[in-house]
Design an enzyme around this catalytic site. Structure first.
Site, mmCIF file in Angstrom:
data_model
loop_
_atom_site.group_PDB
_atom_site.id
_atom_site.type_symbol
_atom_site.label_atom_id
_atom_site.label_comp_id
_atom_site.label_asym_id
_atom_site.label_seq_id
_atom_site.Cartn_x
_atom_site.Cartn_y
_atom_site.Cartn_z
ATOM 1 N N SER A 201 25.863 52.226 27.533
ATOM 2 C CA SER A 201 26.024 53.397 28.400
ATOM 3 C C SER A 201 25.495 53.137 29.819
ATOM 4 O O SER A 201 24.315 52.836 30.008
ATOM 5 C CB SER A 201 25.285 54.578 27.756
HETATM 6 N N1 LIG Z 1 25.759 63.081 33.105
HETATM 7 C C1 LIG Z 1 25.029 62.599 31.977
HETATM 8 C C2 LIG Z 1 25.997 62.021 30.974
HETATM 9 C C3 LIG Z 1 25.335 61.795 29.655
HETATM 10 C C4 LIG Z 1 26.341 61.510 28.593
HETATM 11 O O1 LIG Z 1 27.418 62.152 28.520
HETATM 12 N N2 LIG Z 1 26.020 60.556 27.743
HETATM 13 C C5 LIG Z 1 26.898 60.218 26.674
HETATM 14 C C6 LIG Z 1 26.786 58.731 26.371
HETATM 15 S S1 LIG Z 1 27.095 57.752 27.821
HETATM 16 C C7 LIG Z 1 26.480 60.993 25.444
HETATM 17 O O2 LIG Z 1 25.311 61.162 25.196
HETATM 18 N N3 LIG Z 1 27.451 61.475 24.664
HETATM 19 C C8 LIG Z 1 27.185 62.167 23.441
HETATM 20 C C9 LIG Z 1 27.348 63.645 23.527
HETATM 21 O O3 LIG Z 1 27.593 64.174 24.641
HETATM 22 O O4 LIG Z 1 27.266 64.294 22.487
HETATM 23 C C10 LIG Z 1 24.014 61.544 32.407
HETATM 24 O O5 LIG Z 1 24.260 60.867 33.409
HETATM 25 O O6 LIG Z 1 22.975 61.419 31.757
#
Ligand SMILES: N[C@@H](CCC(=O)N[C@@H](CS)C(=O)NCC(=O)O)C(=O)O
Length: 214
Positions: free
Chosen positions: A9
């Protein structure tokens, strides 16, 4: 500090790079999103929004990578070099961080996540929107050597993780953006951990999902 993350990520990578630069130790706690580990009750108690990266600094919990980046600078930075206190300089850093989140990385994910994760056809309009975002960054980096001015700031860490993912995972050719290329070549060498954290993470991101056509 406990740091919930996944190596592939980009938002998680930017924080690991910054922690190295600040000399802050992160107790890495990998969460396998593909196995749904972020939806387990233990993690939902920590972050009900179930996103990574998530930082736990004693009794303080924070998520949203760019909020974590600025928090670490303010709390653990020895000076304000990476996140200047001067209101105008800080405003430009913030603008670039919001640009990274709301335009550049957003357009990357809109163009490629459906292809990588849902097997959909590449939508050329979305690729054009991503290319437009790269042109904006190209323009910023034509005015100043770093993303938010004459010095390296926390905005460069966020953008470096995004650009690495756009190049390595997305297979985009950066040679048509000479200012991005110059900045990227410099940061690849000077930001400690870039290869191990960003390049290896972005490679595993590419290898985990369906390939993106050129
Ligand atoms: N804008 C957030 C994005 C975070 C995000 O969407 N992370 C993803 C992985 S890269 C995640 O945790 N996805 C799982 C979910 O949303 O349930 C940041 O920069 O921290």
């Amino acid at each position: 500090m406990d740091f919930y993350y996944l190596p592939l990520s980009a938002p998680c990578q930017s924080i690991r790079l910054l922690a190295k630069a600040l000399g802050v130790h992160l107790n890495l706690k990998e969460l396998d999103l593909l196995k749904g580990e972020h939806m387990k009750p233990e993690f939902l108690k920590i972050n009900p929004q179930h996103t990574i990266p998530t930082l736990v600094d004693n009794d303080f919990v924070l998520w949203e990578s760019r909020a974590i980046l600025t928090y670490l600078c303010e709390k653990y930075g020895k000076n304000d070099a990476l996140y200047p206190k001067d209101p105008k300089k800080r405003a430009v850093v913030n603008q670039r961080l919001y640009f990274d989140m709301g335009t550049l990385y957003l357009r990357f994910s809109q163009a490629f996540y459906p292809v990588m994760m849902e097997g959909k056809e590449l939508n050329p309009d979305n690729v054009l929107k991503l290319e437009e975002a790269l042109e904006f960054l190209e323009h910023f980096l034509g005015k100043t050597p770093y993303a938010a001015g004459d010095r390296l700031t926390v905005a460069d860490f966020a953008l470096l993780a995004s650009i690495t993912t756009i190049q390595v995972t997305g297979g985009r050719d950066l040679s048509k953006y000479p200012n991005i290329q110059r900045w990227y070549n410099e940061l690849k060498e000077s930001v400690v951990g870039h290869q191990e954290i960003c390049v290896e993470g972005a490679t595993s991101f590419r290898e985990t999902f369906s390939p993106i056509p050129k």
